[in-house]
Design a protein around this motif. Structure first.
Motif, PDB file in Angstrom:
ATOM      1  N   GLU A 361       0.860  -1.182   0.000  1.00  0.00           N
ATOM      2  CA  GLU A 361       0.000   0.000   0.000  1.00  0.00           C
ATOM      3  C   GLU A 361       0.898   1.234   0.000  1.00  0.00           C
ATOM      4  O   GLU A 361       1.907   1.271   0.704  1.00  0.00           O
ATOM      5  CB  GLU A 361      -0.907  -0.011   1.233  1.00  0.00           C
ATOM      6  N   ILE A 362       0.521   2.220  -0.809  1.00  0.00           N
ATOM      7  CA  ILE A 362       1.325   3.439  -0.936  1.00  0.00           C
ATOM      8  C   ILE A 362       0.604   4.595  -0.250  1.00  0.00           C
ATOM      9  O   ILE A 362      -0.583   4.816  -0.482  1.00  0.00           O
ATOM     10  CB  ILE A 362       1.585   3.774  -2.420  1.00  0.00           C
ATOM     11  N   PHE A 363       1.323   5.330   0.589  1.00  0.00           N
ATOM     12  CA  PHE A 363       0.799   6.535   1.230  1.00  0.00           C
ATOM     13  C   PHE A 363       1.645   7.715   0.731  1.00  0.00           C
ATOM     14  O   PHE A 363       2.839   7.804   1.038  1.00  0.00           O
ATOM     15  CB  PHE A 363       0.889   6.434   2.753  1.00  0.00           C
ATOM     16  N   TYR A 364       1.034   8.594  -0.034  1.00  0.00           N
ATOM     17  CA  TYR A 364       1.763   9.727  -0.596  1.00  0.00           C
ATOM     18  C   TYR A 364       2.001  10.793   0.475  1.00  0.00           C
ATOM     19  O   TYR A 364       1.103  11.107   1.259  1.00  0.00           O
ATOM     20  CB  TYR A 364       1.008  10.303  -1.791  1.00  0.00           C
ATOM     21  N   VAL A 365       3.198  11.335   0.481  1.00  0.00           N
ATOM     22  CA  VAL A 365       3.615  12.317   1.485  1.00  0.00           C
ATOM     23  C   VAL A 365       3.703  13.674   0.794  1.00  0.00           C
ATOM     24  O   VAL A 365       4.533  13.872  -0.096  1.00  0.00           O
ATOM     25  CB  VAL A 365       4.965  11.924   2.108  1.00  0.00           C
ATOM     26  N   LYS A 366       2.832  14.611   1.206  1.00  0.00           N
ATOM     27  CA  LYS A 366       2.786  15.939   0.592  1.00  0.00           C
ATOM     28  C   LYS A 366       3.366  17.018   1.495  1.00  0.00           C
ATOM     29  O   LYS A 366       3.671  18.121   1.033  1.00  0.00           O
ATOM     30  CB  LYS A 366       1.329  16.306   0.266  1.00  0.00           C
ATOM     31  N   SER A 367       3.489  16.721   2.782  1.00  0.00           N
ATOM     32  CA  SER A 367       3.961  17.729   3.729  1.00  0.00           C
ATOM     33  C   SER A 367       4.625  17.018   4.896  1.00  0.00           C
ATOM     34  O   SER A 367       4.614  15.795   4.987  1.00  0.00           O
ATOM     35  CB  SER A 367       2.791  18.595   4.220  1.00  0.00           C
ATOM     36  N   ASN A 368       5.189  17.793   5.797  1.00  0.00           N
ATOM     37  CA  ASN A 368       5.812  17.232   6.991  1.00  0.00           C
ATOM     38  C   ASN A 368       5.556  18.174   8.170  1.00  0.00           C
ATOM     39  O   ASN A 368       6.050  19.311   8.153  1.00  0.00           O
ATOM     40  CB  ASN A 368       7.309  17.053   6.784  1.00  0.00           C
ATOM     41  N   PRO A 369       4.741  17.741   9.163  1.00  0.00           N
ATOM     42  CA  PRO A 369       4.066  16.454   9.282  1.00  0.00           C
ATOM     43  C   PRO A 369       3.033  16.226   8.178  1.00  0.00           C
ATOM     44  O   PRO A 369       2.530  17.169   7.582  1.00  0.00           O
ATOM     45  CB  PRO A 369       3.396  16.538  10.665  1.00  0.00           C
ATOM     46  N   CYS A 370       2.714  14.957   7.963  1.00  0.00           N
ATOM     47  CA  CYS A 370       1.786  14.558   6.908  1.00  0.00           C
ATOM     48  C   CYS A 370       0.598  13.840   7.530  1.00  0.00           C
ATOM     49  O   CYS A 370       0.772  12.933   8.355  1.00  0.00           O
ATOM     50  CB  CYS A 370       2.496  13.639   5.916  1.00  0.00           C
ATOM     51  N   THR A 371      -0.616  14.261   7.165  1.00  0.00           N
ATOM     52  CA  THR A 371      -1.833  13.615   7.661  1.00  0.00           C
ATOM     53  C   THR A 371      -2.367  12.673   6.592  1.00  0.00           C
ATOM     54  O   THR A 371      -2.608  13.080   5.456  1.00  0.00           O
ATOM     55  CB  THR A 371      -2.906  14.650   8.015  1.00  0.00           C
ATOM     56  N   ILE A 372      -2.542  11.415   6.959  1.00  0.00           N
ATOM     57  CA  ILE A 372      -3.035  10.383   6.044  1.00  0.00           C
ATOM     58  C   ILE A 372      -4.390   9.907   6.555  1.00  0.00           C
ATOM     59  O   ILE A 372      -4.545   9.601   7.739  1.00  0.00           O
ATOM     60  CB  ILE A 372      -2.044   9.206   5.961  1.00  0.00           C
ATOM     61  N   ASP A 373      -5.374   9.853   5.667  1.00  0.00           N
ATOM     62  CA  ASP A 373      -6.739   9.494   6.059  1.00  0.00           C
ATOM     63  C   ASP A 373      -6.873   7.991   6.267  1.00  0.00           C
ATOM     64  O   ASP A 373      -7.608   7.289   5.564  1.00  0.00           O
ATOM     65  CB  ASP A 373      -7.736   9.972   5.000  1.00  0.00           C
ATOM     66  N   SER A 374      -6.159   7.492   7.241  1.00  0.00           N
ATOM     67  CA  SER A 374      -6.241   6.074   7.597  1.00  0.00           C
ATOM     68  C   SER A 374      -5.632   5.889   8.973  1.00  0.00           C
ATOM     69  O   SER A 374      -4.629   6.528   9.308  1.00  0.00           O
ATOM     70  CB  SER A 374      -5.495   5.210   6.578  1.00  0.00           C
ATOM     71  N   LEU A 375      -6.232   5.015   9.758  1.00  0.00           N
ATOM     72  CA  LEU A 375      -5.666   4.678  11.063  1.00  0.00           C
ATOM     73  C   LEU A 375      -4.771   3.448  10.987  1.00  0.00           C
ATOM     74  O   LEU A 375      -4.191   3.040  11.981  1.00  0.00           O
ATOM     75  CB  LEU A 375      -6.789   4.425  12.076  1.00  0.00           C
ATOM     76  N   ASN A 376      -4.693   2.860   9.793  1.00  0.00           N
ATOM     77  CA  ASN A 376      -3.976   1.600   9.641  1.00  0.00           C
ATOM     78  C   ASN A 376      -2.666   1.771   8.883  1.00  0.00           C
ATOM     79  O   ASN A 376      -2.194   0.853   8.229  1.00  0.00           O
ATOM     80  CB  ASN A 376      -4.874   0.587   8.922  1.00  0.00           C
ATOM     81  N   VAL A 377      -2.092   2.968   8.971  1.00  0.00           N
ATOM     82  CA  VAL A 377      -0.827   3.196   8.273  1.00  0.00           C
ATOM     83  C   VAL A 377       0.294   2.371   8.908  1.00  0.00           C
ATOM     84  O   VAL A 377       1.062   1.699   8.215  1.00  0.00           O
ATOM     85  CB  VAL A 377      -0.469   4.689   8.295  1.00  0.00           C
ATOM     86  N   TYR A 378       0.362   2.398  10.234  1.00  0.00           N
ATOM     87  CA  TYR A 378       1.480   1.735  10.913  1.00  0.00           C
ATOM     88  C   TYR A 378       1.032   0.411  11.513  1.00  0.00           C
ATOM     89  O   TYR A 378       0.045   0.335  12.238  1.00  0.00           O
ATOM     90  CB  TYR A 378       2.053   2.635  12.007  1.00  0.00           C
TER      91      TYR A 378
END
Length: 751
Positions: A361-378
């Protein structure tokens, strides 16, 4: 949740009053209340507006520092409904609100068909009530009905620094019983609701908004909220099952159904059910919607995993598909500083599973910190790589630390180690010329210009010196110790593979006698770039700009060291005998592992086949159109030397043309396209090649009795960003004769 009014007209039917006045209010008319003063325009002023308001917002709504409560009630029981007020607001001389208004359904006069204005006013009124047929017989029937409804509209205000509690009561024998209780406060000049309905939905729009945001089950304020949608007309019911040491119990159900004057047949019932914990521990909860009295599978099942601790005061949601967001802060492992994220679409975090089958699964990083609309990233059981499109180098070995974890948001710090590319002159390679360039710069001999000085800052101290030169030379020797053996067969679009062995070595040739180029961490993905003839034990790969050979099997020559991401997807087998025939079908996979079959594969399929293609599975008596199977961990080396490069938007017409030419019937072709088109048409381009011996040799079919004609269509494709030139593939046509067997399937190969 309680947002501004959105006009939603909901169909339905309850019961009406016998009043005979068409409600018409002049546009812009100012309405006042003795306590509230001038009322906001959104406050309901008649039955139709109250009904729409209730269907949009439920029982309570706060806006413009005005509290509005709307309660549907049986008209003949109006005197049985009561209100009780408490809180600091009631201790003041200023009352909390004025007398509630009771709105009964007003029956309009039947309009003269020739009076277009009257007809338009009548139809608009019907639409507000959800009577879209505009049939006047509805009003005639319900004008004399004994059971009729009304809406009670209550308005309150709370002064700054005060609070208010409103209790709805209903007569139960000689006593009044509280049915609902609402609380509000105004701490700093703004009135807010403080009871559960401040977030618990109690209308259909709120239900949809809540469901879309949080999913079927979620955790809030030490409650587990489940969004139930059950259509009782189908015989369905909801059943909750739980196991484990942790326990929960239902404490409330908030009805979200709309108030309807004309009931809709077959419509479901929406509600939000709240549960609270009763025992600490891990609770495995299943909600099943289905016919409990039937042996069939549930229509819908939601699984939740909840950790209850601290004497039932804390609930941590571990459900795999819970909704929420993850905030990741990327920092440099050595300096501790935030990592700069380039302004492009090529920076992402790749998550790879280590289970069967492997997925990514790919999570695109646009900023730092980066907010990803998923609780299952890690996930501690997964492997991660960080990719950034930088010629300076790359980041490797992500290390994660959870810094905060709530029900709907997880905050994580990701530490990354930097690896300089060594490409000082910007020619996309690391060689002696880059070392010479740094030496010249350090010695001050000649004019020197770096394309990217960060590419040679091996010490990571933002300055260049002799230490960087020493480390640069060491890295160069490590990467280019000896020329690598070239493969006999190159693979432009080789299959991605995940390393699943510990301490994986990459060699300069297909034998352990060659020098080691580097070690590959377990879980990382690599691309196969070539192989030797008649040697399936080794693969030529690329890893971070370096090429080399890896063993594909352990020394026992049986245990795989890699897992292929490619899968054989949805091959289906059609059987067309000339007469009713008992058929046995066996599948022999050479380079893949059988995954899902339907009907169940039990050392083969035994079916009775009919001329129209229908099948009777002898094992369980079920009927089917075809035999289904798929496979994972496919190790077949497909032939992509010839094929077709097709724009994604042209995929449908391409498949229709080629599949028809190869001999699929319209039904077979449609089923092929329905499955594959959604995966392919949104790619910019697809490199498509229909496989022959490479597929049929790796997935052999043994059919008894033997068919008179056999067609096996297997498509492989590679999604591409840019078009490529490829020699066109010559396809063959198929003639059906006698007992005919047709199979189609395919596989996506990553670029």
């Amino acid at each position: 949740m309680k947002s501004k009014l959105i006009a939603i007209l909901t169909t339905g039917m309850m019961l009406a009053s016998a009043a005979t006045l068409m409600p018409v209010q002049a546009a812009g008319k100012t309405v006042t209340d003795p306590v509230i003063g001038t009322l906001p325009e959104w406050v309901p002023q008649d039955f139709a507006e109250a009904m729409q308001f209730y269907n949009s917002h439920g029982k309570t709504y706060v806006e413009d520092d005005v509290i509005c409560l709307v309660r549907p009630m049986l008209q003949w029981k109006e005197k049985d409904y009561d209100i009780s007020l408490s809180g600091s607001m009631t201790m003041l001389n200023t009352p909390a609100g004025s007398k509630p208004e009771i709105y009964e359904l007003e029956i309009p006069e039947k309009p003269d068909p020739t009076d277009l204005e009257a007809v338009k006013a009548y139809e608009d009124y019907c639409d507000k009530l959800g009577i879209y047929s505009h049939d006047y017989s509805f009003f005639e029937s319900y004008a004399g009905c004994k059971t009729q409804y009304a809406f009670e509209v209550e308005l309150y205000r709370v002064l700054e620094g005060e609070d208010l509690i409103v209790a709805w009561r209903e007569k139960d024998g000689d006593e009044y019983k509280t049915t609902e209780k609402f609380s509000f406060e105004n701490k700093s000049g703004r009135t807010v609701e403080t009871d559960l309905y401040s977030w618990v939905p109690d209308s259909y729009p709120e239900f949809n908004e809540f469901f879309n945001k949080y999913g079927s089950a979620s955790v809030h304020d030490n409650y587990i909220a489940y969004c139930a949608n059950v259509n009782g007309s189908t015989g369905a019911s909801l059943k909750m099952e739980q196991s484990g040491k942790g326990k929960i119990k239902q404490v409330m159900e908030s009805d979200c159904d709309s108030f309807e004057l004309i009931p809709r047949d077959g419509s479901g019932s929406q509600s939000v059910i709240l549960y609270q914990p009763t025992a600490d521990g891990l609770a495995d909860v299943k909600w099943k919607v289905g016919r409990e009295w039937s042996d069939e599978e549930p229509f819908e099942q939601t699984n939740g995993i909840y950790e209850i601790k601290d004497d039932c005061s804390v609930i941590i949601d571990h459900s795999p598909f819970r909704k929420g967001s993850t905030v990741i802060t990327f920092v440099d492992e050595k300096t501790g500083e935030l990592i700069d994220i380039p302004d492009n679409d090529n920076t992402y975090l790749l998550k790879s599973t280590s289970g069967e089958p492997s997925t990514s699964e790919i999570f695109y990083v646009k900023s730092n910190p980066c907010t990803i609309d998923s609780l299952n990233v890690y996930d501690t059981s997964c492997c991660y790589t960080f990719h950034t499109d930088s010629k300076s180098g790359w980041y490797e070995t992500p290390v994660f630390e959870i810094t905060s974890q709530k029900s709907d948001v997880t905050e994580i710090t990701c530490k990354l180690g930097w690896k300089p590319s060594g490409d000082a002159n910007g020619d996309d390679s690391f060689d002696v010329a880059d070392i010479v360039l740094l030496q010249k710069w350090l010695s001050g001999t000649g004019e020197v210009k770096f394309a990217d000085w960060k590419a040679v800052d091996f010490c990571r101290d933002n300055k260049l010196n002799a230490y960087d030169l020493c480390l640069m030379k060491r890295e160069y020797i490590k990467r280019t110790f000896k020329d690598c053996v070239e493969p006999e067969n190159g693979a432009i679009f080789g299959a991605p593979m995940q390393i699943i062995a510990d301490d994986m070595k990459m060699y300069l040739g297909p034998d352990e006698s060659y020098p080691v180029v580097t070690s590959l961490p377990k879980g990382v993905y690599v691309n196969e770039c070539g192989y030797q003839n008649n040697n399936y034990m080794w693969a030529y790969i690329e890893y971070k700009g370096q090429f080399g050979w890896i063993r594909m099997y352990q020394k026992d020559n049986e245990t795989l060291t890699v897992r292929y991401e490619a899968a054989v997807d949805k091959p289906v087998i059609y059987l067309y005998p000339e007469q009713e025939t008992d058929v046995h079908v066996e599948l022999d996979l050479k380079d893949a592992d059988l995954s899902t079959t339907y009907p169940k594969y039990r050392n083969g399929w035994d079916v009775t086949a009919y001329p129209d293609g229908s099948l009777l599975n002898k094992a369980d008596g079920t009927h089917h159109k075809y035999l289904f199977w798929d496979a994972v961990n496919c190790r077949t080396r497909y032939d992509l030397s010839k094929g077709f490069c097709v724009a994604g938007s042209d995929t449908e017409s391409f498949l229709k043309e080629k599949l028809t030419y190869m001999g699929l019937t319209e039904d077979e072709m449609n089923e092929f396209i329905v499955y594959w088109l959604p995966r392919m048409e949104h790619n910019k381009y697809n490199l498509i090649s229909f496989q022959g011996d490479a597929y049929t040799d790796s997935a052999k079919l043994d059919i008894t009795p033997a068919p008179d004609s056999l067609l096996r269509v297997f498509m492989t494709y590679v999604p591409l960003e840019d078009a490529v030139n490829i020699e066109p593939q010559q396809l063959s046509t198929f003639e059906r004769k006698g007992f005919t067997v047709v199979e189609w399937g395919g596989s996506e190969l990553k670029n």
